[in-house]
Design a protein around this motif. Structure first.
Motif, short mmCIF file in Angstrom:
data_model
loop_
_atom_site.label_atom_id
_atom_site.label_comp_id
_atom_site.label_asym_id
_atom_site.label_seq_id
_atom_site.Cartn_x
_atom_site.Cartn_y
_atom_site.Cartn_z
N ILE A 42 0.91 -1.81 -10.15
CA ILE A 42 -0.30 -2.27 -8.54
C ILE A 42 -0.41 -3.73 -8.62
CG2 ILE A 42 -1.82 -1.28 -7.24
CD1 ILE A 42 -1.72 1.49 -8.27
N GLU A 43 -1.26 -3.84 -10.10
CA GLU A 43 -2.23 -5.70 -9.67
C GLU A 43 -0.40 -6.59 -9.53
OE1 GLU A 43 -3.93 -5.39 -13.27
OE2 GLU A 43 -5.67 -4.76 -12.31
N GLY A 44 0.54 -5.43 -10.45
CA GLY A 44 1.36 -7.22 -10.16
C GLY A 44 2.19 -7.40 -8.55
N ILE A 45 2.66 -5.90 -8.20
CA ILE A 45 2.48 -5.72 -6.84
C ILE A 45 2.12 -6.52 -5.75
CG2 ILE A 45 3.28 -4.20 -4.88
CD1 ILE A 45 5.86 -5.02 -6.64
N ASN A 46 0.78 -6.16 -6.02
CA ASN A 46 -0.20 -7.29 -5.15
C ASN A 46 -0.05 -8.48 -5.06
OD1 ASN A 46 -1.69 -4.99 -4.36
ND2 ASN A 46 -3.18 -4.30 -5.30
N GLY A 47 0.03 -9.41 -6.07
CA GLY A 47 0.51 -10.55 -6.09
C GLY A 47 2.09 -10.73 -5.73
N LYS A 48 2.68 -9.63 -5.65
CA LYS A 48 3.95 -10.69 -5.03
C LYS A 48 4.10 -10.33 -3.11
CE LYS A 48 6.54 -9.93 -8.67
NZ LYS A 48 7.25 -11.38 -9.35
N PHE A 49 2.51 -10.21 -2.49
CA PHE A 49 2.27 -10.02 -0.83
C PHE A 49 0.66 -10.33 -0.69
CE2 PHE A 49 5.15 -6.74 -1.52
CZ PHE A 49 6.09 -6.83 -0.42
N PRO A 50 0.94 -12.14 -0.90
CA PRO A 50 -0.12 -13.00 -0.35
C PRO A 50 -1.10 -12.31 1.17
CG PRO A 50 1.82 -14.29 -0.44
CD PRO A 50 2.37 -13.39 -0.83
N GLY A 51 -0.15 -11.99 1.58
CA GLY A 51 0.09 -11.44 3.24
C GLY A 51 -0.48 -9.87 3.35
N GLY A 52 -0.79 -9.61 2.37
CA GLY A 52 -0.85 -7.79 1.90
C GLY A 52 0.08 -6.72 1.81
N CYS A 53 -0.54 -5.97 1.35
CA CYS A 53 0.59 -4.93 1.32
C CYS A 53 -0.18 -3.22 1.19
CB CYS A 53 1.39 -4.86 0.35
SG CYS A 53 1.11 -5.22 -1.61
N GLN A 54 0.43 -2.04 1.69
CA GLN A 54 0.42 -0.69 1.20
C GLN A 54 1.21 -0.36 0.38
OE1 GLN A 54 -2.86 -0.15 2.57
NE2 GLN A 54 -3.42 -2.03 3.73
N ILE A 55 0.84 0.87 -1.12
CA ILE A 55 1.27 0.98 -1.71
C ILE A 55 1.43 2.94 -2.05
CG2 ILE A 55 1.70 1.76 -3.93
CD1 ILE A 55 0.57 -1.55 -4.27
N PHE A 56 2.32 3.46 -1.12
CA PHE A 56 1.66 4.78 -1.40
C PHE A 56 2.74 5.18 -3.50
CE2 PHE A 56 2.18 3.28 2.58
CZ PHE A 56 1.06 3.78 3.66
N LEU A 57 1.72 6.51 -3.63
CA LEU A 57 1.85 6.73 -4.53
C LEU A 57 2.29 8.10 -5.39
CD1 LEU A 57 2.05 6.08 -7.93
CD2 LEU A 57 -0.11 5.67 -8.13
N ALA A 58 3.10 8.59 -5.05
CA ALA A 58 3.66 9.68 -5.62
C ALA A 58 2.98 10.34 -6.65
CB ALA A 58 5.26 10.66 -5.63
N ASN A 59 2.76 11.90 -6.77
CA ASN A 59 1.95 12.42 -8.44
C ASN A 59 3.53 12.86 -8.97
OD1 ASN A 59 2.29 15.02 -6.73
ND2 ASN A 59 0.11 14.51 -7.05
N ILE A 60 3.22 13.68 -9.41
CA ILE A 60 4.31 14.55 -10.61
C ILE A 60 4.36 16.09 -10.14
CG2 ILE A 60 5.27 14.54 -12.57
CD1 ILE A 60 3.86 12.01 -13.80
N TYR A 61 5.88 16.28 -10.06
CA TYR A 61 5.70 17.48 -9.34
C TYR A 61 6.06 18.32 -10.23
CZ TYR A 61 10.39 16.45 -8.96
OH TYR A 61 11.69 15.85 -8.64
N ASP A 62 5.94 20.23 -10.38
CA ASP A 62 6.16 21.14 -11.32
C ASP A 62 7.31 21.86 -11.23
OD1 ASP A 62 6.15 22.71 -13.77
OD2 ASP A 62 4.41 24.17 -13.13
N PRO A 63 8.67 22.03 -12.23
CA PRO A 63 9.58 22.86 -11.78
C PRO A 63 9.17 24.64 -12.20
CG PRO A 63 10.18 20.68 -13.17
CD PRO A 63 8.93 20.94 -12.70
N THR A 64 8.37 24.38 -12.74
CA THR A 64 7.68 25.59 -13.53
C THR A 64 7.31 26.86 -12.69
OG1 THR A 64 6.43 25.22 -15.17
CG2 THR A 64 8.69 25.20 -15.87
N ASP A 65 6.85 25.41 -11.91
CA ASP A 65 6.05 26.44 -10.67
C ASP A 65 4.54 26.85 -10.72
OD1 ASP A 65 7.20 26.05 -8.27
OD2 ASP A 65 8.68 27.98 -8.52
#
Length: 328
Positions: free
Chosen positions: A202-225
């Protein structure tokens, strides 16, 4: 008159053979229960679960997409594993592609609900790769992302961490980055390492966009319900699987809360009840209105309907964040 009379209150002695039916019933039960369980396991392992049809996931309002969010340059970046790359569906039905442009024939209710309708100058690049783990996302994918000029805004979508949990599918001893089969105690340390690597990404991505960015991070699902029985699909037993997934998702949520521009996309909750127990009405997460399977045949990735649900979840979070951010 030598016979001794039985006293009136003296209990009648039961003959041994009066217990035979009870013994036989117990034997039948002891034989039947394991047989029923084995039959269930065989059935669960071999059955083809129904994918269903129609929209999957939450409803998304079309109203926000009736106005342009920004006339400026916007770059959509995809990072992470095979979920963002799109394994398990045709390219036009992966969530990364559907975020940009809806398939109006397949998903009529989502007509016009795509980022290209609100960002006329949208550019999209997907750096995600199949079978990759968090370390590779930092060391290999992040350096591939260019540094953008200040007049470009960034919208970044990430699925990362799931492969850290499921590799090496029990074929080797669990370790950091290949945790399958680990204990909860081991996961306490290794999930902190996952969190640290994602923070670096995330810190690296923020550095790639000096004009700003919004990051959307998914969590992890569970196929065993939530049942923690991957052995039903041919994988080794992992009794702590659900606890480890929960702990990892806790770390991902903590990470999102520590950055103002990082937003959690909760695919875990939405996918519960759409895994390998989706048709079993007695389960806690059973969905009466959509008792269908949202995973691909490899158990790791979504199928077409799963990707539809994921893009709706990402768009739902984007609607909350992007219009207001770009008006500032």
């Amino acid at each position: 008159m030598n016979d001794v009379k039985r006293k009136p209150n003296m209990p009648k002695r039961l003959k041994w053979y009066s217990f035979r039916w009870r013994i036989m019933l117990l034997i039948v039960i002891l034989i039947a229960l394991p047989s029923v369980y084995v039959a269930y396991c065989i059935h669960a392992a071999t059955r083809v679960l129904p994918m269903g049809s129609g929209p999957a996931g939450p409803n998304v309002s079309s109203v926000p997409f009736q106005k342009i969010w920004s006339e400026g340059k916007v770059s959509l970046i995809g990072l992470g594993d095979s979920i963002t790359r799109g394994l398990g569906a045709q390219r036009e039905h992966t969530y990364f592609e559907l975020l940009q442009e809806n398939d109006d024939v397949q998903y009529m209710d989502m007509k016009g609900c795509g980022l290209r309708h609100v960002f006329p100058r949208l550019e999209a690049r997907n750096y995600a790769q199949d079978y990759t783990v968090t370390r590779e996302h930092v060391e290999k994918q992040l350096p591939s992302v260019p540094t953008y000029p200040p007049d470009v805004k960034g919208v970044v979508v990430i699925t990362s961490g799931g492969n850290d949990l499921i590799h090496d599918y029990g074929r080797s001893e669990p370790t950091d980055g290949a945790m399958y089969g680990c204990s909860y105690k081991q996961a306490v340390e290794w999930t902190e390492d996952i969190k640290a690597r994602l923070a670096k990404l995330i810190e690296g991505i923020n550095g790639k966009f000096p004009g700003g960015c919004q990051i959307f991070l998914a969590n992890i699902y569970d196929p065993t319900d939530g049942v923690s029985d991957p052995q039903l699909k041919g994988l080794p037993r992992w009794s702590d699987a659900v606890k480890v997934v929960s702990l990892t998702n806790q770390k991902i949520a903590e990470l999102c809360n520590s950055f103002e521009n990082v937003h959690l996309v909760d695919i875990h909750s939405e996918f519960l009840g759409h895994g390998i127990h989706c048709t079993e009405f007695w389960r806690k997460h059973y969905h009466k209105n959509d008792p269908h399977y949202w995973y691909y045949e490899n158990l790791e990735d979504p199928n077409r309907r799963g990707y539809d649900a994921i893009r709706r979840l990402f768009l739902t979070e984007m609607i909350k964040v992007l219009p207001a951010w770009l008006r500032v």
